[in-house]
Write a protein that holds these residues in place. Structure first.
Motif, PDB file in Angstrom:
ATOM      1  N   LYS A 381       1.160  -1.387   0.110  1.00 54.41           N
ATOM      2  CA  LYS A 381      -0.260  -0.298  -0.455  1.00 54.41           C
ATOM      3  C   LYS A 381       0.497   1.602   0.101  1.00 54.41           C
ATOM      4  CE  LYS A 381      -3.895  -0.414   1.784  1.00 54.41           C
ATOM      5  NZ  LYS A 381      -4.881  -0.130   1.392  1.00 54.41           N
ATOM      6  N   THR A 382       0.798   2.224  -0.896  1.00 47.79           N
ATOM      7  CA  THR A 382       1.279   2.708  -1.256  1.00 47.79           C
ATOM      8  C   THR A 382       1.245   4.516  -0.053  1.00 47.79           C
ATOM      9  OG1 THR A 382       0.431   3.865  -3.041  1.00 47.79           O
ATOM     10  CG2 THR A 382       2.061   2.650  -3.730  1.00 47.79           C
ATOM     11  N   THR A 383       1.678   5.910  -0.147  1.00 53.63           N
ATOM     12  CA  THR A 383       1.343   6.542   0.603  1.00 53.63           C
ATOM     13  C   THR A 383       0.304   6.974  -0.147  1.00 53.63           C
ATOM     14  OG1 THR A 383       3.561   7.612  -0.591  1.00 53.63           O
ATOM     15  CG2 THR A 383       4.063   6.753   1.727  1.00 53.63           C
ATOM     16  N   ASP A 384      -0.062   7.334  -1.346  1.00 48.77           N
ATOM     17  CA  ASP A 384      -1.282   7.890  -2.473  1.00 48.77           C
ATOM     18  C   ASP A 384      -2.612   6.607  -1.770  1.00 48.77           C
ATOM     19  OD1 ASP A 384       0.520   6.678  -3.827  1.00 48.77           O
ATOM     20  OD2 ASP A 384       0.776   8.282  -5.107  1.00 48.77           O
ATOM     21  N   ASP A 385      -2.160   6.141  -1.069  1.00 50.78           N
ATOM     22  CA  ASP A 385      -3.469   4.813  -0.806  1.00 50.78           C
ATOM     23  C   ASP A 385      -3.543   4.310  -2.382  1.00 50.78           C
ATOM     24  OD1 ASP A 385      -4.534   4.104   0.810  1.00 50.78           O
ATOM     25  OD2 ASP A 385      -6.699   5.159   0.725  1.00 50.78           O
ATOM     26  N   PRO A 393      11.236  -8.161  -6.664  1.00 50.01           N
ATOM     27  CA  PRO A 393      12.151  -7.147  -6.087  1.00 50.01           C
ATOM     28  C   PRO A 393      12.535  -5.518  -6.357  1.00 50.01           C
ATOM     29  CG  PRO A 393      12.490  -9.632  -6.033  1.00 50.01           C
ATOM     30  CD  PRO A 393      11.739  -9.539  -7.186  1.00 50.01           C
ATOM     31  N   SER A 394      12.547  -5.431  -7.768  1.00 50.04           N
ATOM     32  CA  SER A 394      13.253  -4.295  -8.080  1.00 50.04           C
ATOM     33  C   SER A 394      11.995  -3.411  -8.367  1.00 50.04           C
ATOM     34  CB  SER A 394      14.322  -4.341  -9.609  1.00 50.04           C
ATOM     35  OG  SER A 394      13.206  -4.847 -10.909  1.00 50.04           O
ATOM     36  N   MET A 395      11.206  -4.021  -8.577  1.00 51.42           N
ATOM     37  CA  MET A 395       9.775  -2.988  -9.325  1.00 51.42           C
ATOM     38  C   MET A 395       9.215  -2.818  -7.827  1.00 51.42           C
ATOM     39  SD  MET A 395       9.648  -3.642 -12.078  1.00 51.42           S
ATOM     40  CE  MET A 395       7.576  -3.412 -13.027  1.00 51.42           C
ATOM     41  N   MET A 396       9.759  -3.003  -6.142  1.00 50.19           N
ATOM     42  CA  MET A 396       8.625  -2.601  -5.188  1.00 50.19           C
ATOM     43  C   MET A 396       9.074  -1.046  -5.283  1.00 50.19           C
ATOM     44  SD  MET A 396       8.157  -3.068  -2.033  1.00 50.19           S
ATOM     45  CE  MET A 396       8.423  -4.967  -1.285  1.00 50.19           C
ATOM     46  N   PRO A 397       7.931  -0.349  -4.859  1.00 48.12           N
ATOM     47  CA  PRO A 397       8.416   1.681  -5.381  1.00 48.12           C
ATOM     48  C   PRO A 397       9.676   1.515  -3.529  1.00 48.12           C
ATOM     49  CG  PRO A 397       6.629   1.000  -4.567  1.00 48.12           C
ATOM     50  CD  PRO A 397       6.675  -0.286  -4.295  1.00 48.12           C
ATOM     51  N   ASP A 398      10.266   3.074  -3.899  1.00 42.81           N
ATOM     52  CA  ASP A 398      11.209   3.958  -3.060  1.00 42.81           C
ATOM     53  C   ASP A 398      10.422   3.452  -1.576  1.00 42.81           C
ATOM     54  OD1 ASP A 398      13.293   3.711  -5.519  1.00 42.81           O
ATOM     55  OD2 ASP A 398      12.504   6.367  -5.113  1.00 42.81           O
ATOM     56  N   ASN A 399      11.604   3.547  -0.448  1.00 49.56           N
ATOM     57  CA  ASN A 399      10.778   2.930   1.016  1.00 49.56           C
ATOM     58  C   ASN A 399       9.999   4.706   0.940  1.00 49.56           C
ATOM     59  OD1 ASN A 399      11.575   0.880   1.356  1.00 49.56           O
ATOM     60  ND2 ASN A 399      14.343   1.276   1.274  1.00 49.56           N
ATOM     61  N   LEU A 487       8.759  -4.454   6.303  1.00 46.16           N
ATOM     62  CA  LEU A 487      10.133  -5.085   4.663  1.00 46.16           C
ATOM     63  C   LEU A 487      10.785  -3.990   3.817  1.00 46.16           C
ATOM     64  CD1 LEU A 487       8.253  -8.267   3.303  1.00 46.16           C
ATOM     65  CD2 LEU A 487       9.594  -8.715   4.775  1.00 46.16           C
ATOM     66  N   VAL A 488      11.446  -4.214   3.944  1.00 46.03           N
ATOM     67  CA  VAL A 488      12.601  -3.428   2.774  1.00 46.03           C
ATOM     68  C   VAL A 488      12.973  -3.844   1.985  1.00 46.03           C
ATOM     69  CG1 VAL A 488      13.356  -1.586   4.136  1.00 46.03           C
ATOM     70  CG2 VAL A 488      14.446  -3.262   4.224  1.00 46.03           C
ATOM     71  N   LYS A 489      13.466  -3.008   0.533  1.00 50.13           N
ATOM     72  CA  LYS A 489      14.145  -3.462  -0.790  1.00 50.13           C
ATOM     73  C   LYS A 489      15.201  -3.869  -0.458  1.00 50.13           C
ATOM     74  CE  LYS A 489      13.776  -1.292  -4.741  1.00 50.13           C
ATOM     75  NZ  LYS A 489      13.880  -0.322  -5.882  1.00 50.13           N
ATOM     76  N   MET A 490      16.273  -3.982  -0.956  1.00 52.63           N
ATOM     77  CA  MET A 490      18.081  -3.904  -1.396  1.00 52.63           C
ATOM     78  C   MET A 490      18.115  -4.243  -2.452  1.00 52.63           C
ATOM     79  SD  MET A 490      20.452  -4.865   1.446  1.00 52.63           S
ATOM     80  CE  MET A 490      19.856  -6.429   2.436  1.00 52.63           C
TER      81      MET A 490
END
Lengths: 604, 378
Positions: A381-385, A393-399, A487-490
């Protein structure tokens, strides 16, 4: 003989067993006894025909063999032995083969007892209302304890094991009794020869000359050469060229009747037109309702597959298309990686499934592959809902754009002798598991239940379990849904460039340690280049670990070889071949195994 | 077509060195007698009439381990199959310690005019460790004896990247070697090859080579010291005073033909490379039966020749001459290798002028990277 009385003498069954409990050996003995194969033709473990199956000693593809059995009372019976895979990843294929049967022979090792995977398959069989014939195999072993195993079958599965057959498939002991019980215990297939045709496609193959070869089981009516048929799901119509059975070689017949299990071809050139699970009926006098098909299982593990040589992209697509034909649990769609170029994101039921597909592509289709580390599907769920699903994994949005992340959890059941409870719990804890339950199955064996993130078990969980329990642990899991996780993307940088194919997702608490391990590991896996290559792990813009691959200093044959030029040439060819199996990522040559390494965690 | 060179292998040794993977057997008088019979048959087969060659190299094993009588018989045999003259290069490999003045006298009498000695290091403890029988004092005795008999074209072999050898150890070896002021030196780095004592120890984890960095430093130091001594680095592993380059080794690097006689020997004749049978009894049997103890023939077509022209020729300081390439293969080097040449130049490994392509100093360190690029994909 009327088709009615013929139908009464048909028995469709499969064999359920854990890997190594002797299923293939028993199948071989049954083939021998029913003279389906002469001694000369008898290869060990006939049913496991695919190279890969033989090497790994497991069954992957389904096989359906027709056998003739002459009963003591003089009646001739027709058996169809439908093989089932034994591994947890292939539950889907098991349910397919079980749907074509009325009964199952359950083989349990007389020393090791029931394993978790067997349990899962027996439950599937019971759900399908199959008659179960329990067989306790390997009674010749000094450590065999048939009475204890009988008790266990009753306690754990809840079926009557008092008349379980004691057998040693290796020595042929008990095989006659098994054949006899197949006749007496397993019902003949139901269904009427006079009703409209309903035939279930439970597997298929593609042959470049004959098109799709569909493995079918006739549930109602009959099918013969020249019939106009219709696929009930796709609506496509064809004319039947050939029907037949496997004895075990394909043997054409004029007609397949209700209860028969065999194959059919109809010049079906487009593999999408004949789906596994679909029902075949006649164009004239069609059935009203299709047979209940299979629930399509959703893939749980995803990875990127890229050809090492970019010019093989189309070959890879063809290979995936062919494989999907009889494995609808395989999913794929095109994707592009900055580092690896054009390839496919593929979905699998589990790791073994993934490895097998990978090996089949490399062996049967001759394509060298780069496979990225497997990933599960994350819900973000992103900050803009916005809700997004991430299978790469590379498609994970910025933290900073991520509000919350959820990951799939499974309920993992590990069955293990009580001495190993400690090591098993240690592994589960390290894999972020939550302890749920522990039950004693008998004096010695324990069922341990944990809730564990799927991402933690996809890679090496089963291997660690096996190695920490001297091979005693058996394991099964089921999905229980999504949970919040921190979780975070590395990202991994080589020579300063982020390599998308190496990104992975990690729990924040483990991030620092994992980052350190991975840069060290990559340093050892990636060969020295002509220049120094820094390897970095980063979360967002922050570098959390770094190592350096030193530049290559000397690589020149300066040994005294005399006039042996052939040997020099071979050495150069070998070095060059090694390079070809590496992928040029930016300015760095990276070997295939590096892409998988991000998931390997050192235990110490 | 005239074949300019011949290699003759004598596979006997008194002791097997821990790193050696050439064809070699413990010396017994009887086996050596049988071997010479076989060798004679093989030479009779290929050379029914005596021929003229420019170089002969007798290697091993240890050729000088033969008894005086055997050595005489062998030299006589060579004399009968080749026209020996003072203009040609006729080399014998020798182990320090094996050469007495009688043997040297014999060699000189039959026209041997060059000796290559397997010195390896000037360090008795290290010689022991690598399984050599000789000691450093033997080198002094032998060189003096050779000079006394007017064999002054002497080369010695030195080894580096040996287990436990430091950069400083190797420096001392080079200095001591250069003090002889010889016209030719070869220096080889240790490769741990299967079927050697070292390989077994390496597999068990009991042996390790110096790190790649040290090996690189040793090789760079070697080049510097040889250069300071006025010796020309004319090939990756070879250094010589002007006019003393080993003509025999240049046969290999110039991609010219050569006969190979003896067990496990390699030959290169028009259209094929030949590999002889290695095991002694099998070699002797086959050679005595039909004079052709060949294990395997590798066909060499134009593609292979072009590849070898490059990966052998680039080992030389002078590199590969474009005109020679054009003349031999009737294609221009650029026409065949444009892509490889450009990319290697960009990587700083190769240089080119009107006449030739050759390795840069960095290219010498990373020769295999360059050589591979000249293998043509099928």
């Amino acid at each position: 003989m009327s088709s009615q009385s013929k139908q009464q003498r048909v028995r469709n069954f499969s064999i359920i067993a854990h890997i190594d409990h002797g299923k293939s050996t028993l199948a071989d003995r049954i083939l021998e006894k029913t003279k389906a194969l002469t001694q000369r033709e008898m290869k060990e473990q006939f049913l496991d025909a695919m190279d890969l199956e033989r090497e790994r000693g497991i069954t992957i593809k389904l096989n359906a063999v027709q056998l003739n059995y002459l009963h003591e009372n003089g009646d001739d019976y027709t058996f169809h032995l439908i093989d089932t895979p034994g591994h947890v990843d292939f539950t889907y294929e098991v349910s397919r083969s079980l749907a074509a049967c009325e009964g199952a022979v359950l083989v349990v090792d007389a020393a090791q007892g029931i394993e978790a995977q067997t349990l899962a398959n027996v439950y599937l069989a019971l759900e399908n209302d199959l008659e179960i014939i329990p067989v306790i195999n390997k009674i010749d072993l000094p450590s065999a304890e048939p009475e204890r195993i009988k008790q266990e079958i009753e306690d754990v599965i809840g079926i009557d094991a008092s008349d379980a057959i004691l057998a040693s498939a290796k020595d042929g002991v008990g095989v006659d009794e098994i054949l006899e019980r197949i006749v007496t215990d397993i019902p003949a297939p139901a269904g009427s020869p006079d009703d409209p045709l309903k035939a279930l496609i439970f597997d298929s193959l593609y042959d470049s000359y004959r098109g799709v070869i569909a493995y079918i089981c006739v549930r109602e009516g009959s099918i013969k050469v020249g019939d106009k048929i219709k696929m009930m799901q796709t609506g496509k119509e064809f004319e039947v060229n050939e029907v037949g059975v496997f004895r075990p070689k394909p043997t054409p017949l004029e007609e397949l009747n209700v209860g028969d299990v065999g194959y059919m071809t109809a010049s079906i050139k487009n593999i999408g037109d004949s789906r596994v699970g679909d029902t075949i009926t006649q164009v004239k006098n069609p059935a009203e309702e299709p047979l209940p098909g299979y629930k399509r299982l959703n893939p749980m593990v995803f990875c990127g597959m890229y050809p090492v040589d970019a010019s093989n992209y189309n070959d890879l697509r063809d290979a995936l298309e062919r494989l999907e034909l009889n494995d609808s649990s395989l999913q794929y769609e095109a994707e592009t990686s900055q580092a690896l170029g054009f390839g496919f994101r593929c979905g699998f039921l589990g790791m073994l499934h993934m490895e097998i597909i990978q090996e089949r592509i490399e062996r049967e289709y001759g394509i060298d592959l780069i496979t990225t580390a497997p990933s599960v599907i994350y819900q973000v769920k992103t900050t803009d809902d916005e809700d997004i699903m991430i299978d790469n994994p590379s498609m994970m949005p910025d933290n900073q754009r991520v509000n919350e992340v959820q990951e799939p959890f499974v309920k993992a059941t590990v069955m293990v002798p009580e001495d190993y409870v400690g090591p098993v719990m240690k592994i589960c804890e390290r894999k972020r598991g939550n302890f749920m339950d522990m039950q004693y199955l008998d004096d010695n064996r324990v069922n341990i239940v944990y809730e564990i993130p799927l991402s933690e078990i996809v890679y090496d969980f089963f291997d660690s379990l096996k190695s920490q329990t001297k091979g005693y642990a058996s394991f099964d899991y089921e999905m229980i849904g999504y949970r919040d996780s921190n979780l975070v993307k590395m990202d991994i940088l080589l020579n300063g460039d982020t390599i998308d194919a190496l990104s992975f997702i990690v729990h924040r608490d483990f991030a620092y340690e994992r980052g350190k391990q991975i840069v060290e590991k990559l340093k050892d896996l990636i060969p020295r280049q002509q220049f120094e290559v820094p390897v970095q792990a980063a979360i967002g813009n922050k570098i959390i670990a770094r190592s350096t691959i030193k530049a290559i200093r000397k690589n020149v044959l300066s040994k005294c070889y005399g006039g042996d030029i052939t040997r020099k040439r071979k050495l150069l060819e070998k070095q060059k071949e090694g390079k070809k199996r590496m992928k040029m990522v930016g300015s760095v040559e990276v070997p295939q195994e590096a892409f998988m390494s991000v998931l390997e965690i050192n235990d110490d | 077509m005239r074949i300019p060179s011949a290699y003759i292998h004598i596979p006997f040794c008194q002791q097997i060195c821990h790193y050696c993977d050439f064809t070699k057997f413990f010396y017994t008088e009887k086996q050596a007698d049988d071997y010479l019979d076989a060798l004679e048959n093989e030479m009779n087969h290929y050379l029914p009439e005596p021929v003229q060659v420019e170089t002969i190299f007798v290697g091993g094993g240890t050729p000088t381990i033969l008894s005086e009588a055997q050595l005489r018989r062998f030299l006589q045999m060579v004399d009968e199959h080749f026209h020996i003259s003072g203009d040609m290069e006729y080399t014998f490999e020798a182990n320090p310690g094996d050469l007495n003045s009688e043997k040297i006298q014999l060699l000189a009498a039959y026209g041997v005019n060059r000796v290559s000695m397997g010195v390896q290091v000037f360090d008795d403890a290290m010689l022991e460790k690598i399984g050599r029988l000789h000691r450093k004092k033997d080198v002094y005795t032998n060189i003096e004896a050779l000079l006394n008999k007017d064999i002054s074209n002497i080369s010695i072999d030195l080894m580096y990247a040996l287990p436990g050898q430091s950069v400083h150890d190797f420096e001392e070896t080079i200095d001591e070697a250069l003090a002889f002021n010889l016209p030719h030196y070869s220096s080889y780095s240790l490769q741990i090859e299967p079927k050697t004592v070292f390989y077994q120890r390496y597999k068990r984890g009991e042996l390790s080579k110096p790190p790649e960095e040290d090996e690189a430093v040793m090789y760079e130091m070697l080049q510097r010291k040889m250069n300071d001594a006025g010796l020309n680095h004319y090939e990756i592993s070879n250094f010589a005073a002007e006019g003393y380059e080993s003509q025999h080794n240049l046969t290999y690097w110039n991609n010219h033909f050569y006969y190979g006689f003896g067990a496990g020997a390699h030959g290169y004749l028009p259209g094929k490379r030949l590999i002889n049978i290695r095991p002694l009894p099998a070699y002797v049997k086959q050679a005595c039966e039909n004079g052709r103890p060949v294990l395997h023939e590798e066909p060499i077509g134009r593609k292979e020749m072009m590849e070898e022209e490059m990966f052998l020729g680039l080992r030389k300081a002078e590199g590969v001459q474009k005109a020679v390439f054009q003349e031999r293969y009737n294609r221009s080097m650029h026409n065949v290798y444009q892509e490889a040449i450009t990319s290697l130049q960009n990587r700083g490994l190769l240089q080119e002028d009107e006449v030739a392509v050759r390795l840069t100093s960095k290219g010498k360190m990373l020769g295999n990277e360059v050589f591979q690029a000249f293998l043509i994909d099928d």
